[in-house]
Design a protein around this motif. Structure first.
Motif, short mmCIF file in Angstrom:
data_model
loop_
_atom_site.label_atom_id
_atom_site.label_comp_id
_atom_site.label_asym_id
_atom_site.label_seq_id
_atom_site.Cartn_x
_atom_site.Cartn_y
_atom_site.Cartn_z
N ARG A 141 0.82 -1.22 0.00
CA ARG A 141 0.00 0.00 0.00
C ARG A 141 0.86 1.27 0.00
O ARG A 141 0.38 2.34 -0.34
CB ARG A 141 -0.94 0.03 1.22
N LEU A 162 -3.87 2.43 -4.67
CA LEU A 162 -5.01 2.98 -3.94
C LEU A 162 -5.48 2.00 -2.87
O LEU A 162 -5.99 2.39 -1.83
CB LEU A 162 -6.17 3.23 -4.89
N ALA A 163 -5.37 0.73 -3.16
CA ALA A 163 -5.78 -0.31 -2.22
C ALA A 163 -5.00 -1.57 -2.59
O ALA A 163 -4.54 -1.71 -3.71
CB ALA A 163 -7.28 -0.56 -2.31
N ALA A 164 -4.84 -2.46 -1.61
CA ALA A 164 -4.14 -3.71 -1.88
C ALA A 164 -4.87 -4.83 -1.16
O ALA A 164 -5.36 -4.64 -0.05
CB ALA A 164 -2.69 -3.63 -1.40
N LEU A 205 -10.67 12.96 -2.38
CA LEU A 205 -9.85 11.96 -3.06
C LEU A 205 -8.64 11.58 -2.22
O LEU A 205 -8.21 10.43 -2.21
CB LEU A 205 -9.40 12.49 -4.42
N LEU A 206 -8.10 12.56 -1.51
CA LEU A 206 -6.94 12.26 -0.66
C LEU A 206 -7.36 11.44 0.56
O LEU A 206 -6.63 10.56 1.00
CB LEU A 206 -6.27 13.56 -0.18
N GLU A 221 -7.16 7.78 0.20
CA GLU A 221 -5.91 7.08 0.45
C GLU A 221 -5.92 6.44 1.84
O GLU A 221 -5.45 5.34 2.03
CB GLU A 221 -4.74 8.06 0.41
N ASP A 222 -6.48 7.17 2.78
CA ASP A 222 -6.52 6.65 4.15
C ASP A 222 -7.51 5.51 4.29
O ASP A 222 -7.31 4.59 5.05
CB ASP A 222 -6.94 7.77 5.11
N ALA A 278 -8.38 3.42 2.01
CA ALA A 278 -8.11 2.27 1.15
C ALA A 278 -7.82 1.02 1.95
O ALA A 278 -8.31 -0.07 1.64
CB ALA A 278 -6.95 2.59 0.22
N GLU A 279 -7.05 1.18 3.01
CA GLU A 279 -6.63 0.00 3.76
C GLU A 279 -7.83 -0.71 4.38
O GLU A 279 -8.03 -1.90 4.23
CB GLU A 279 -5.66 0.42 4.85
N GLY A 327 -10.13 -2.21 1.72
CA GLY A 327 -9.54 -3.39 1.10
C GLY A 327 -9.81 -4.61 1.96
O GLY A 327 -10.15 -5.68 1.45
N ARG A 328 -9.75 -4.45 3.25
CA ARG A 328 -9.95 -5.57 4.15
C ARG A 328 -11.43 -6.02 4.15
O ARG A 328 -11.73 -7.17 4.07
CB ARG A 328 -9.53 -5.17 5.56
N ALA A 351 -13.41 -0.51 -4.80
CA ALA A 351 -12.18 -0.36 -4.03
C ALA A 351 -11.49 0.95 -4.38
O ALA A 351 -10.89 1.60 -3.54
CB ALA A 351 -11.25 -1.54 -4.28
N ALA A 352 -11.59 1.36 -5.64
CA ALA A 352 -11.01 2.63 -6.03
C ALA A 352 -12.00 3.77 -5.80
O ALA A 352 -11.61 4.90 -5.65
CB ALA A 352 -10.59 2.59 -7.49
#
Lengths: 220, 230
Positions: free
Chosen positions: A198, A204-206, B55-56, B59-60, B62-63, B66-67, B84-85
């Motif tokens: 990441r 952007l995501a992983a 949009l910024l 970034e936070d 995303a993690e 994703g999970r 996800a995006a």
């Protein structure tokens, strides 16, 4: 591994102004340079503060003539009242100036802006002189890297982290989303690699692929 | 004269559909050199605004996202990758911060501050987006010429509003900073001239050197939070 994008790679030239500059000239500077951020310098050219669009806008949002303090006034309110009545850059500017060195990674600038909840940072060169300014949109550009380039960086990262073990991992990047899978049976904890993945620029995501039957192509 | 939002807004305006993807939004923002774009439905009504800040934040997020996505298995893969995006509908700040075109610029500035946003979607009576107004647009009121400001104070404030004889008053304006000199009949006249001059569009500050012949007492402090304070 590819070296990270640095602040100096994404910064724009600074727009400098003196402490004595008047309000209307500050408005013109913002407009003519299409910026929201002015670096205020002293007579030697040393950066001493910043004036932002938001500071100037206080003139419109607050009554500034003869306004009495409202009882016990917080420091923030007092500062706003002073700025709303300001005529010169010196009276308007925020101090101290939040800065970052041009040689630091751009991702660090993004982090600093988030942590301090600011939209801009003044960039200084090695001698402490104004070298530029970065804002959030400069950093957003980092997210626009092509999937193929991102994938190569992720593969380089994995090779660096795992040495020989990386060969057993397949990497796919779709629209900025990195997906890891085991290409052949191996004892590699893919989940543990995700935080590092990441951090790769443009990711952007992983995540780990749901199953081995998931198709090996980006959709759409 | 009151400068309105309609006088300084950007129109027509770039908009995106709710299902526009993350990268498409970033590319549109960069191509047009803008920092935010309204998200509109099929009829042109504002659903929200998606900005660089949104949009910024992504970034936070995303993690975490994703999970979550890893745990849910039913949506099609294509949907999942897109989510996800992020789409405009997921990324935007909603409801949109809006204002009417006939609102004064000071009201727009206060609305931005209250909502903590850098721009407002300008909408018509039906809620359709007709423009966008940014903080920089609002600051345009300060580019008004000194002569215009001087004339408004002399003609509209002193004569038109306060019904005073303009003779004793000298009004000087330099770079939006007003200096008042002369001798008013009454103390309240002197105070009112300065106070109303401060509300004229484009005025940066008022320096009053007015003197008066009769002290007719103190004026109540200006009321706060009235519609047109400045």
């Amino acid at each position: 591994m590819r070296s990270p994008t640095l602040v100096r790679d994404v910064m724009r030239p600074p727009v400098l102004t003196q402490e004595g500059t008047w309000f209307r000239e500050l408005v013109r500077l913002l407009r003519d340079h299409d910026t929201e951020f002015l670096t205020v310098v002293d007579h030697q050219g040393r950066p001493v503060g910043a004036v932002t669009e938001e500071d100037l806008l206080l003139k419109l949002t607050r009554r500034w003539l003869d306004e009495p303090a409202e009882g016990l006034e917080s420091a923030g309110r007092r500062t706003e009242r002073r700025k709303a009545a300001a005529v010169t850059a010196r009276e308007l500017m925020s101090e101290p100036l939040l800065t970052i060195a041009a040689s630091r990674p751009a991702a660090e600038a993004a982090r600093l802006m988030r942590e301090r909840d600011v939209r801009h940072l003044a960039v200084l060169d090695a001698g402490g002189w104004p070298a530029g300014v970065v804002d959030r949109s400069d950093v957003l550009a980092l997210l626009l890297r092509p999937d193929e380039v991102i994938r190569e960086d992720v593969e380089d990262l994995l090779a660096h982290l795992l040495r020989g073990g990386a060969a057993s991992i397949g990497v796919q990047v779709c629209d900025g989303v990195a997906i890891l899978r085991l290409a052949r049976p191996a004892d590699v904890p893919l989940e543990d690699l995700l935080p590092d993945v990441r951090e790769v620029e443009g990711v952007l995501a992983a995540r780990v692929a749901d199953s081995t039957v998931e198709r090996w192509r980006c959709p759409g | 004269m009151r400068t309105t939002v309609g006088d300084v807004m950007t129109s027509p305006v770039e908009t995106v559909e709710p299902d526009a993807g993350f990268k498409e939004i970033v590319e549109r923002l960069r191509a047009r050199r803008i920092s935010a774009v309204p998200v509109v439905d099929a009829t042109g009504r504002a659903l929200g605004i998606v900005s660089e800040a949104d949009l910024l934040l992504k970034e936070d997020r995303a993690e975490v996202e994703g999970r979550q996505r890893f745990l849910e298995g039913r949506r099609s893969r294509r949907e999942r990758v897109r989510a996800a995006a992020g789409t405009a509908a997921e990324l935007m700040t909603s409801p949109a911060a809006t204002i009417g075109a006939d609102a004064p610029v000071a009201e727009a500035a206060r609305a931005m501050r209250r909502r903590g946003v850098k721009r407002l979607a300008v909408v018509d009576e039906a809620g359709r987006v007709v423009g966008i107004v940014s903080r920089g647009d609002l600051l345009a009121v300060f580019t008004r010429s000194d002569d215009e400001i001087r004339d408004e104070i002399a003609d509209e404030v002193i004569v038109g509003t306060l019904l005073l004889d303009p003779g004793p008053f000298e009004v000087q304006v330099r770079e939006g900073v007003v200096t008042l000199r002369g001798e008013a009949d009454r103390r309240t006249d002197a105070v009112l001239v300065a106070r109303l001059a401060a509300r004229v569009d484009g005025v940066v500050n008022v320096r009053s050197e007015l003197i008066y012949r009769v002290d007719d007492g103190e004026l109540a402090p200006a009321r706060r939070r009235v519609g047109s304070d400045g």
